[in-house]
Design an enzyme around this catalytic site. Structure first.
Site, short mmCIF file in Angstrom:
data_model
loop_
_atom_site.label_atom_id
_atom_site.label_comp_id
_atom_site.label_asym_id
_atom_site.label_seq_id
_atom_site.Cartn_x
_atom_site.Cartn_y
_atom_site.Cartn_z
N LYS A 19 0.83 -1.22 0.00
CA LYS A 19 0.00 0.00 0.00
C LYS A 19 0.86 1.26 0.00
CE LYS A 19 0.79 1.07 4.55
NZ LYS A 19 1.76 2.11 4.87
N PRO A 104 8.95 -4.28 -0.72
CA PRO A 104 10.20 -4.11 0.04
C PRO A 104 10.01 -4.36 1.54
CG PRO A 104 9.37 -1.98 -0.77
CD PRO A 104 8.56 -3.05 -1.44
N ALA A 106 10.43 -3.78 5.42
CA ALA A 106 10.57 -2.57 6.23
C ALA A 106 10.66 -1.33 5.34
CB ALA A 106 11.79 -2.65 7.15
N GLY A 108 7.88 0.62 4.36
CA GLY A 108 6.79 1.60 4.52
C GLY A 108 5.57 1.25 3.67
N ALA A 110 3.87 -1.75 4.03
CA ALA A 110 3.09 -2.78 4.75
C ALA A 110 3.26 -4.17 4.15
CB ALA A 110 1.61 -2.40 4.83
N GLY A 112 4.97 -6.79 5.42
CA GLY A 112 4.75 -7.82 6.44
C GLY A 112 3.27 -8.00 6.71
N ALA A 114 0.88 -7.42 4.52
CA ALA A 114 0.32 -8.12 3.35
C ALA A 114 0.55 -9.62 3.50
CB ALA A 114 0.98 -7.61 2.07
N ASP A 146 -1.91 -2.49 10.06
CA ASP A 146 -2.13 -2.45 8.61
C ASP A 146 -2.65 -3.77 8.04
OD1 ASP A 146 -1.41 0.19 8.08
OD2 ASP A 146 0.73 -0.31 8.02
O1 C5P Z 1 0.51 -2.13 14.52
P1 C5P Z 1 1.93 -2.38 14.13
O2 C5P Z 1 2.49 -3.60 14.83
O3 C5P Z 1 2.16 -2.42 12.67
O4 C5P Z 1 2.73 -1.12 14.67
C1 C5P Z 1 4.11 -1.15 14.84
C2 C5P Z 1 4.56 -0.01 15.74
O5 C5P Z 1 4.39 1.25 15.03
C3 C5P Z 1 3.78 0.16 17.02
O6 C5P Z 1 4.29 -0.64 18.05
C4 C5P Z 1 3.99 1.66 17.32
O7 C5P Z 1 5.25 1.89 17.89
C5 C5P Z 1 3.99 2.26 15.92
N1 C5P Z 1 2.65 2.75 15.56
C6 C5P Z 1 2.15 3.90 16.16
N2 C5P Z 1 0.91 4.35 15.81
C7 C5P Z 1 0.17 3.69 14.89
C8 C5P Z 1 0.65 2.54 14.27
C9 C5P Z 1 1.91 2.09 14.62
O8 C5P Z 1 2.82 4.53 16.99
N3 C5P Z 1 -1.04 4.18 14.57
#
Ligand code: C5P
Length: 310
Positions: A19, A104, A106, A108, A110, A112, A114, A146
């Site tokens: 995305k 790619p 990490a 940006g 998403a 992982g 997906a 995500d």
């Molecule tokens: O939800 P996910 O595991 O993808 O988020 C990874 C990290 O990104 C979270 O632990 C948090 O540190 C940060 N994050 C955030 N606010 C969001 C989504 C992610 O601070 N809305």
């Protein structure tokens, strides 16, 4: 039919999209460590495939883009999806997952998430779970902010920590050039950098950008380009200053607009149409400001089965 014997499925292949956040407005840091966000998510044709086959326990192998950087143990997001679904179904988690990566790692976009969305759907078909979409989305939200969008795809407005989705109207197809960087950026690291840049000042509640929604409804690429925005961009640039050169090169290459994808370091450049995207990609390639380039279009659908058989 009574007495009918359904042959067990031996392998299920599911494709799930990466995305681009067309808008990412980041609000306050919540008590649970997440930030309140309002984001407009757009699924693009750069996608991963996950193949699920019966196996003892849960195992993961990874091929393709950035495969060496993907963990294959229990912390792999696709493996976690398999465990979560097995727990929900009260059955043994018994699956081998092969991840074929194009998104790619990490980056940006998403990737992982997906893979987790694809693994959820692939395992549910392999295990004949017949889950409703609501159950699938609930399980997805438990895996990461995500992941529900990886299930849903298309174009959606995300709220909460990004897991609450409402489909958005979007006309036509938009064409992109994606500049992939060397190495990734950690999502928590980029959110943390944004907090440092903000220095504890009051943050307004994030909101949906009306001009962006209007551009999507009318399918107007130039207007969409003017409305793109990402509150994480300055934080990503602070951590990876070289991305400024990539964004400048995209503007010089004639892109309608460029933006850091999510928490970066991938940069997404919007083109007028497919031919223009080819032209922008060729010019960007000559500028030598990224590891590699991919063209993509969107919106595309969320996780879907592309092959399944005995
Ligand atoms: O939800 P996910 O595991 O993808 O988020 C990874 C990290 O990104 C979270 O632990 C948090 O540190 C940060 N994050 C955030 N606010 C969001 C989504 C992610 O601070 N809305």
């Amino acid at each position: 039919m009574p007495g009918e014997v359904t042959e067990p499925v031996a392998a299920v292949t599911v494709r799930a999209p990466g995305k681009v956040n067309l808008a990412l407005a980041v609000g306050r840091l919540r008590a649970d460590g997440y930030h309140e966000v309002v984001s407009v998510l757009h699924a693009v044709s750069l996608s991963d495939e996950v193949v699920a086959e019966p196996g003892p326990g849960v195992s993961v192998s990874v091929a393709g883009e950035g495969a060496d950087a993907v963990p294959t143990g229990r912390d792999n997001l696709a493996a976690r999806a398999a465990y979560a679904l097995a727990r929900f179904l009260r059955r043994e988690p018994a699956v081998h997952l092969t991840l074929r990566k194009a998104i790619p790692v990490a980056g940006g976009m998403a990737g992982g998430s997906a893979d987790a969305a694809a693994a959820l759907l692939a395992c549910s078909v392999l295990w004949d779970a017949r889950l409703s979409r609501e159950h699938l989305l609930d399980l997805a939200a438990g895996l990461g902010s995500d992941v529900p969008f990886g299930v849903l795809g298309g174009t959606a407005v995300a709220t909460g920590r990004g897991e609450r989705l409402a489909p958005a109207l979007s006309r036509g197809t938009f064409h992109w050039v994606l500049a992939l960087a060397d190495g990734g950026l950690s999502t928590p690291g980029v959110y943390g950098q944004l907090d440092r840049l903000r220095g504890g000042s009051d943050v307004p509640a994030p909101r949906v950008p009306p001009a962006l929604m209007a551009a999507l409804r009318s399918g107007d690429a130039a207007a969409l380009g003017r409305a793109l925005g990402n509150d994480l961009q300055d934080a990503a640039l602070a951590l990876r200053p070289a991305l400024r050169l990539t964004l400048e090169a995209g503007a010089d290459a004639g892109a309608l607009a460029g933006v850091v994808a999510g928490s970066g370091p991938t940069c997404a450049f919007l083109a007028r149409d497919e031919r223009h995207a080819t032209d922008v990609a060729a010019r960007l390639s000559a500028a030598g400001v990224c590891r590699t380039l991919r063209r993509a279009y969107g919106p595309v659908s969320g996780a879907r089965v592309v092959a399944s058989g005995p």
